[in-house]
Structure formats: structure tokens, C-alpha cells
Motif scaffolding. Structure first.
Motif, mmCIF file in Angstrom:
data_model
loop_
_atom_site.group_PDB
_atom_site.id
_atom_site.type_symbol
_atom_site.label_atom_id
_atom_site.label_comp_id
_atom_site.label_asym_id
_atom_site.label_seq_id
_atom_site.Cartn_x
_atom_site.Cartn_y
_atom_site.Cartn_z
ATOM 1 N N UNK A 272 0.819 -1.204 0.000
ATOM 2 C CA UNK A 272 0.000 0.000 0.000
ATOM 3 C C UNK A 272 0.856 1.258 0.000
ATOM 4 N N UNK A 273 2.161 1.097 0.186
ATOM 5 C CA UNK A 273 3.056 2.254 0.332
ATOM 6 C C UNK A 273 4.301 2.067 -0.529
ATOM 7 N N UNK A 274 4.125 1.701 -1.790
ATOM 8 C CA UNK A 274 5.270 1.405 -2.657
ATOM 9 C C UNK A 274 6.134 2.630 -2.900
ATOM 10 N N UNK A 275 5.559 3.813 -2.847
ATOM 11 C CA UNK A 275 6.346 5.026 -3.077
ATOM 12 C C UNK A 275 7.421 5.214 -2.015
ATOM 13 N N UNK A 276 7.221 4.618 -0.840
ATOM 14 C CA UNK A 276 8.230 4.715 0.209
ATOM 15 C C UNK A 276 9.437 3.815 -0.056
ATOM 16 N N UNK A 277 9.341 2.992 -1.084
ATOM 17 C CA UNK A 277 10.471 2.172 -1.519
ATOM 18 C C UNK A 277 11.077 2.699 -2.823
ATOM 19 N N UNK A 278 10.561 3.829 -3.322
ATOM 20 C CA UNK A 278 11.046 4.372 -4.586
ATOM 21 C C UNK A 278 10.398 3.737 -5.792
#
Length: 397
Positions: A272-278
Motif C-alpha cells: 500500500x506504500x510502494x512510493x516509500x520504496x522508490x
């Protein structure tokens, strides 16, 4: 850190916490505290044995009696409750037991760690009560380094954030140092001054958190924080504060499933938070859901129940690890999303907290197909609580 906590800022984020997904719902989508955040901010281990041990109340009382030289029958009168133990009693009664010198030294260390962890990672609302369950993981000092303390602290914080969303809750507990430092890392708009720090030091220790007044000034800050969060865009977020590879040394951060601290278990889903992995954010897959949950308005009977077999998911990390390249692709801009994500998110969430004024665009209504009646979200709008029914776990899939 209690004197340096900005409770108005933390309250503004609590209003956006969704206990069914364990994420903050912002106007631009979801964001959460992940295991690699815990590693970088606190520098405590997030990998190791899951903190899933439980014990009966009689066992916990017996263990506590050994620490404070009190019999089980003497641990009454305010010293003992089912979920906490009065820290003041430990000082009043003494921390040592009778025995040989080696045993006394071991007990001194055990008592010190019990008070330390109960005052930092597993904080009670009273700030002076300790959870007896902490002692379960301290009895054998040879196993201290085997536990995933960071995962346990995160599970405990997830639960306390969920309880704090209830209308009847009057406080917030858990590791609030982690929560506030996490806000500073991801949201430059709220950052205070920062000291230079060595790469291996806990990043929480670098923030110079100012002492802020309470009362009316805190309430005014809360209103302002709500407005600022309503106006935030994905470009206002530092999605990878530790660098685009900040998660690579923490493979456990990509684990998908429940995390635990004793009797507390909460779902953890990095998809749900892929942007936090780039990586580009896509529509997440179905979550691993609990067997049952009951989240009343008061919060006193807040229950999330998982089947015992889910403990095995943590041990099978290879099968439960999110494969980023398979799920999505690296993005050129950290806030990148798939085209369908916004429509998907807006039909499952409420993008604003403050009441829109005349002339401002109205938020899209919730599209409710399956309602979980035991879970209600409360938003304080113009000093009036408006109640929204939240969508069931399965609707999020």
C-alpha cells in the motif's frame, strides 16, 4: 521526549489513521510507518524472532512478584491490572530479590530493561505504568538479541493509533518518539531544526524538537495542521528520506502479514506504500485480514483477533516477501502512481478532514458496497463529530 512532543501534530495524524489498513490516508493516497523506518529512526532490530509469546495473568503476576519482592496476593490495591503494572510500586518496594550476588545482578539488569522498554517502546497513556508482558521477553538474557524489538514496537504503536481513533479515546500512547520523528522524516513542512549525525546513529536523536505550549495555542496549531494536511500533495512528501535504497539492507521491511507484541497483533502491508520504496504506486492487492475485529466507539473493548497459525507467516519470510519489481517498477519521480490509483483511492477514502468552505470543491462521496458496522471513523468537523461508516477489509481488495 514527552516534553518535546507536539501533541497537536500527532493528533492531526491520528485523525487520518485507518486501523483496517494501518496507514495514514492523505489527499494523495496512503503512507505508513514501515519496518525500515523503525530501523533508521530508532536503530533497534526489526528482524529476528516474532514477539508473539503470551502468558496467563497468574504467570505474569508471578513473574512480577519475583522482580518486586511481592507475593501474588500483595500485588493488589492499584499495583496490578490486567494490562499494566504501577511503575511507582517498583520504586517503593525495591527492585531486588533475595539470593546470591549473580542472581541479584541479573535481576537488576532485568528490572532496568523492564522500566526502560516500558518507558520508551511500550508506553502507557499514564506514562507511569508498565505492561507486564514486557517481562516475558526479558527472563532469559541470552535471548534478548533474538527478538524483533522493532517489529514489536511497531505492532504496539499500530494498535495504539487504532485505539486513539475512537471517539471515546482521550490520549495516545506507544513509541511517540518514533511517530513524531517519522513525521519529520517524510513531511518537510513540519520539520524543526536538525543536528548533524553519524550515519549509524538513530535519526530520531538528530531532531531538535521544540517545547511547544499547550491549551488554546495547541488547539490553534491543530486546526492549522489539519488545513495543511488537507492541502498537501504527493510532491510535498519526502518519499525516500534515507535514500532510494534505504530499504535494501532491511529485507524484513517487505514482509507482508501480521506483526506482534505479545497479545497484540496488527496487519502489515508494504504494497500500500510502494512510493516509500522508490517504486510507482499501484492498486494494492488484497490484505491478510484478521479472523475478527471489534472497534467500538469507546475504545475500551478494542479487539483484533488473529488465528494462531498466522505466526508462521513471519517465519516464512521468503514466501511472504513483496517482490517490488514484480509488483511495480522503479519510478523516476518518487510520487509517481498508476493512472487508476486516484479513482480507486477516492472511492475508498475521504480526502479531507476540515469542512470545505463555500466555493471550494466538495470531496467525492464514499462508495460503500460492504459496510463493517463495528468500525466507525470519526472526524471532528467544525467542533461536531460526523460519523462515517468505513469499508470492510475485503472491499479494499
Amino acid at each position: 521526549m514527552m516534553q518535546h512532543l507536539d501533541m497537536a501534530l500527532l493528533s492531526a495524524f491520528v485523525e487520518r489513521w485507518r486501523p483496517d489498513t494501518n496507514t495514514f490516508h492523505m489527499p494523495f493516497g496512503e503512507i505508513s510507518i514501515l519496518l525500515h523506518d523503525v530501523h533508521h529512526i530508532l536503530r533497534i532490530p526489526v528482524d529476528g524472532q516474532l514477539m508473539g509469546d503470551e502468558a496467563s495473568q497468574d504467570t505474569l503476576k508471578s513473574d512480577m512478584g519475583g522482580l518486586v519482592r511481592l507475593s501474588v496476593d500483595a500485588q493488589v490495591g492499584g499495583k496490578w491490572k490486567s494490562k499494566w503494572y504501577d511503575n511507582g510500586a517498583m520504586h517503593a518496594e525495591g527492585l531486588l530479590v533475595r539470593g546470591g550476588e549473580l542472581k541479584i545482578k541479573e535481576m537488576e539488569v532485568q528490572c532496568y530493561l523492564f522500566v526502560l522498554l516500558g518507558s520508551t517502546l511500550f508506553v502507557d497513556k499514564s506514562r507511569d505504568r508498565l505492561r507486564p508482558a514486557i517481562n516475558l521477553f526479558l527472563k532469559d538474557h541470552r535471548r534478548l538479541a533474538d527478538y524483533a524489538w522493532g517489529a514489536g514496537a511497531l505492532a504496539y504503536l499500530y494498535r495504539q493509533l487504532g485505539v486513539a481513533t475512537r471517539a471515546g479515546s482521550k490520549g495516545l500512547c506507544g513509541c511517540l518518539t518514533l511517530l513524531q520523528a517519522w513525521i519529520y522524516e517524510y513531511f518537510p513542512l513540519f520539520r524543526p531544526s536538525q543536528l548533524p549525525q553519524s550515519p549509524d546513529a538513530p535519526r530520531a536523536s538528530s531532531w531538535i524538537s521544540p517545547r511547544l505550549p499547550g491549551g488554546d495555542e495547541a488547539r490553534q496549531r491543530l486546526v492549522r495542521y489539519r488545513q495543511l494536511l488537507d492541502e498537501l500533495s504527493a510532491d510535498d512528501v519526502t518519499w525516500t528520506p534515507y535514500g532510494r535504497d534505504g530499504h535494501t539492507d532491511i529485507p524484513r521491511s517487505l514482509y507482508t502479514g501480521p506483526i506482534r507484541f505479545s497479545d497484540i497483533a496488527e496487519g502489515y502491508d508494504p504494497s500500500r506504500c510502494l512510493r516509500q520504496f522508490g517504486y510507482r504506486q499501484i492498486i494494492p492487492a488484497a490484505m491478510t485480514v484478521p479472523h475478527d475485529q471489534y472497534r467500538p466507539a469507546s475504545g475500551s473493548s478494542y479487539i483484533v483477533f488473529w488465528d494462531p497459525w498466522v505466526n508462521q507467516l513471519w517465519d516464512n519470510v521468503a514466501a511472504r516477501r513483496l517482490e517490488l519489481d514484480f509488483a511495480s517498477r522503479p519510478c523516476e519521480h518518487p510520487s509517481e502512481i498508476v493512472e487508476e490509483y486516484v479513482d480507486w483511492f477516492l472511492t475508498r477514502s475521504h480526502p479531507r478532514i476540515t469542512h470545505p468552505t463555500d466555493g471550494e470543491p466538495q470531496p467525492r462521496p464514499l462508495l460503500v458496497h460492504q459496510v463493517s458496522y463495528d468500525f466507525l471513523l470519526f472526524f471532528q468537523i467544525s467542533k461536531t463529530f460526523v460519523i462515517y461508516s468505513n469499508i470492510d477489509f475485503y472491499f479494499y481488495s
